[in-house]
Design an enzyme around this catalytic site. Structure first.
Site, PDB file in Angstrom:
ATOM      1  N   SER A 152       4.909 -13.771  -7.191  1.00  0.00           N
ATOM      2  CA  SER A 152       4.571 -14.656  -6.074  1.00  0.00           C
ATOM      3  C   SER A 152       5.220 -16.013  -6.255  1.00  0.00           C
ATOM      4  CB  SER A 152       3.053 -14.825  -6.022  1.00  0.00           C
ATOM      5  OG  SER A 152       2.719 -15.886  -5.161  1.00  0.00           O
ATOM      6  N   TYR A 165      -4.083 -17.147 -10.563  1.00  0.00           N
ATOM      7  CA  TYR A 165      -3.176 -16.241  -9.837  1.00  0.00           C
ATOM      8  C   TYR A 165      -1.709 -16.530 -10.212  1.00  0.00           C
ATOM      9  CZ  TYR A 165      -1.034 -14.155  -5.631  1.00  0.00           C
ATOM     10  OH  TYR A 165      -0.271 -13.434  -4.758  1.00  0.00           O
ATOM     11  N   LYS A 169       0.886 -14.052 -12.014  1.00  0.00           N
ATOM     12  CA  LYS A 169       2.095 -13.632 -11.302  1.00  0.00           C
ATOM     13  C   LYS A 169       3.359 -13.957 -12.102  1.00  0.00           C
ATOM     14  CE  LYS A 169       0.787 -11.607  -7.562  1.00  0.00           C
ATOM     15  NZ  LYS A 169       0.833 -10.120  -7.586  1.00  0.00           N
TER      16      LYS A 169
HETATM   17  N1  LIG Z   1       0.664 -11.790   1.346  1.00  0.00           N
HETATM   18  C1  LIG Z   1       1.451 -12.657   0.733  1.00  0.00           C
HETATM   19  O1  LIG Z   1       2.009 -13.596   1.340  1.00  0.00           O
HETATM   20  C2  LIG Z   1       1.691 -12.504  -0.725  1.00  0.00           C
HETATM   21  C3  LIG Z   1       2.439 -13.504  -1.379  1.00  0.00           C
HETATM   22  C4  LIG Z   1       2.733 -13.358  -2.715  1.00  0.00           C
HETATM   23  C5  LIG Z   1       2.282 -12.239  -3.385  1.00  0.00           C
HETATM   24  N2  LIG Z   1       1.539 -11.308  -2.756  1.00  0.00           N
HETATM   25  C6  LIG Z   1       1.100 -10.142  -3.523  1.00  0.00           C
HETATM   26  O2  LIG Z   1       1.363  -8.965  -2.795  1.00  0.00           O
HETATM   27  C7  LIG Z   1       0.439  -7.948  -3.202  1.00  0.00           C
HETATM   28  C8  LIG Z   1      -0.206  -7.333  -1.982  1.00  0.00           C
HETATM   29  O3  LIG Z   1      -1.036  -8.302  -1.373  1.00  0.00           O
HETATM   30  P1  LIG Z   1      -1.412  -8.334   0.183  1.00  0.00           P
HETATM   31  O4  LIG Z   1      -0.981  -9.651   0.701  1.00  0.00           O
HETATM   32  O5  LIG Z   1      -0.944  -7.096   0.848  1.00  0.00           O
HETATM   33  O6  LIG Z   1      -3.014  -8.396   0.116  1.00  0.00           O
HETATM   34  P2  LIG Z   1      -4.140  -7.291   0.350  1.00  0.00           P
HETATM   35  O7  LIG Z   1      -5.426  -7.908  -0.085  1.00  0.00           O
HETATM   36  O8  LIG Z   1      -4.058  -6.774   1.758  1.00  0.00           O
HETATM   37  O9  LIG Z   1      -3.703  -6.099  -0.611  1.00  0.00           O
HETATM   38  C9  LIG Z   1      -4.086  -6.000  -1.952  1.00  0.00           C
HETATM   39  C10 LIG Z   1      -4.678  -4.617  -2.157  1.00  0.00           C
HETATM   40  O10 LIG Z   1      -4.942  -4.424  -3.545  1.00  0.00           O
HETATM   41  C11 LIG Z   1      -6.148  -3.693  -3.656  1.00  0.00           C
HETATM   42  N3  LIG Z   1      -6.743  -3.920  -4.972  1.00  0.00           N
HETATM   43  C12 LIG Z   1      -7.338  -5.046  -5.425  1.00  0.00           C
HETATM   44  N4  LIG Z   1      -7.758  -4.860  -6.684  1.00  0.00           N
HETATM   45  C13 LIG Z   1      -7.413  -3.613  -7.042  1.00  0.00           C
HETATM   46  C14 LIG Z   1      -7.584  -2.862  -8.218  1.00  0.00           C
HETATM   47  N5  LIG Z   1      -8.188  -3.379  -9.308  1.00  0.00           N
HETATM   48  N6  LIG Z   1      -7.097  -1.592  -8.267  1.00  0.00           N
HETATM   49  C15 LIG Z   1      -6.481  -1.041  -7.177  1.00  0.00           C
HETATM   50  N7  LIG Z   1      -6.317  -1.726  -6.028  1.00  0.00           N
HETATM   51  C16 LIG Z   1      -6.775  -2.988  -5.952  1.00  0.00           C
HETATM   52  C17 LIG Z   1      -7.015  -4.230  -2.533  1.00  0.00           C
HETATM   53  O11 LIG Z   1      -8.069  -3.330  -2.213  1.00  0.00           O
HETATM   54  C18 LIG Z   1      -6.006  -4.436  -1.411  1.00  0.00           C
HETATM   55  O12 LIG Z   1      -5.923  -3.321  -0.541  1.00  0.00           O
HETATM   56  C19 LIG Z   1      -0.547  -8.623  -4.150  1.00  0.00           C
HETATM   57  O13 LIG Z   1      -0.152  -8.401  -5.488  1.00  0.00           O
HETATM   58  C20 LIG Z   1      -0.385 -10.087  -3.812  1.00  0.00           C
HETATM   59  O14 LIG Z   1      -0.752 -10.918  -4.889  1.00  0.00           O
HETATM   60  C21 LIG Z   1       1.225 -11.414  -1.432  1.00  0.00           C
END
Ligand SMILES: NC(=O)c1ccc[n+]([C@@H]2O[C@H](COP(=O)([O-])OP(=O)(O)OC[C@H]3O[C@@H](n4cnc5c(N)ncnc54)[C@H](O)[C@@H]3O)[C@@H](O)[C@H]2O)c1
Length: 302
Positions: A152, A165, A169
């Site tokens: 991230s 976080y 990351k």
């Molecule tokens: N959305 C953004 O702008 C953004 C930016 C940087 C990084 N990220 C990263 O992208 C990834 C996806 O995030 P997202 O934005 O789709 O959010 P999201 O919350 O929709 O998806 C995360 C998913 O991970 C699942 N999860 C959480 N803990 C878990 C566990 N212990 N075991 C199995 N599954 C688990 C949740 O149920 C959820 O469905 C994450 O790693 C997040 O940190 C997202």
């Protein structure tokens, strides 16, 4: 050339919603058999249910693809191992691993409980370690593997209220750096994806952009490239809103300093130390020491 994954098996963690769901749907649409993993809990990691993963499997099957649901928490190595065993029993191989599961427990460092720090590190870092460890020998045996860690911009550059976080990351970047080196001889390529997307994780941030401009499907093309046969390795690819960038961990040329007043010289020459004109991306950690020794030898010879 069209990127396809026919005959390959993928595991996507946290694929019940958001980015992971999009990744899983796209992998299946391009021929991969997909393990759709999701704990199905709340954004802060509490609770859990297989429904989210099952719904994505149903979507994949409805589109003519093959998938299986798995509700393991990535923090539970025994459950992760069982997930990989189930994929092996059904499909006989694992080619692609997308470490995407994640949670948020934002607070300023001053107000953060140690438990919330530890939990976020456990899900992001140890979750990726558990899943990678469970597929590593399989990929080594196949002489083929593609692994993506979801990092991230918060880890790469910092973000207010996200010390837990961000640390987790950035740890994934460190994990990638060494695994890419160790996996190289077995054609296991390891990369990081730094996404920006509107999902439930970012829904409170207040979108300055129209939400559709930050749709998760605009990130997935970058992921598919990182999972492809021709993928790079040890790359940090940033992606969001149709923009694609690369982030690097670099080293400046620096200076050589010695003598009694070395601390003062470090201060005096800090601009030269910081000068990015000749910075490089070292191929491994040992490069730093080699460069420093070379500078020391030159200084002693002159
Ligand atoms: N959305 C953004 O702008 C953004 C930016 C940087 C990084 N990220 C990263 O992208 C990834 C996806 O995030 P997202 O934005 O789709 O959010 P999201 O919350 O929709 O998806 C995360 C998913 O991970 C699942 N999860 C959480 N803990 C878990 C566990 N212990 N075991 C199995 N599954 C688990 C949740 O149920 C959820 O469905 C994450 O790693 C997040 O940190 C997202």
């Amino acid at each position: 050339m069209t990127i396809r994954f026919d005959g390959q098996v993928a595991i996507v963690t946290g694929a019940g919603g958001g980015l992971g769901r999009e990744h899983a749907l796209s992998l299946a649409a391009r021929g991969a058999k997909v393990v759709v993993n999701d704990l199905g809990g709340a954004r802060d990691g509490s609770g859990g249910s297989a429904t989210a993963a099952e719904a994505v499997v149903a979507e994949i099957e409805a589109a003519g693809g093959e998938a299986m649901a798995n509700a393991a928490s990535v923090t539970d190595f025994v459950a992760v191992q069982a997930m990989v065993d189930a994929a092996m029993a059904k499909w006989g191989r694992v080619d692609l691993l997308v470490n995407n599961a994640g949670v948020l427990r934002d607070r300023t460092f001053a107000k953060m409980e140690i438990e919330d720090f530890r939990f976020v590190v456990d899900v992001h870092l140890m979750g990726a370690v558990n899943c990678t460890k469970a597929v590593w020998e399989i990929m080594r045996g196949q002489n083929y593997g593609r692994i993506v860690m979801t990092t991230s911009s918060s880890g790469l550059y910092g973000n207010f209220g996200q010390s837990n976080y961000g640390a987790a990351k950035m740890a994934l970047v460190g994990l990638m750096q060494t695994l890419a080196i160790e996996g190289g001889k077995n054609d296991i390529r390891v990369n990081c994806l730094a996404p920006t997307a509107h999902t439930r994780m970012t829904e409170d941030l207040g979108a300055a952009l129209p939400l559709e401009a930050l749709a998760p499907e605009l990130v997935t093309p970058g992921l598919l490239y990182l999972l492809s046969r021709d993928a790079p390795s040890r790359c940090i690819l940033a992606a969001g809103a149709g923009g694609f960038e690369r982030a690097y961990v670099t080293l400046t040329e620096g200076v050589h300093i010695s003598g009694e007043d070395a601390p003062e010289q470090v201060a005096a020459q800090f601009d030269a130390i910081s000068d990015r004109a000749k910075e490089i991306v070292p191929e491994m950690g040992a490069a730093q020491g080699m460069i420093e020794l070379t500078k020391a030898q030159k200084a002693h010879a002159s």
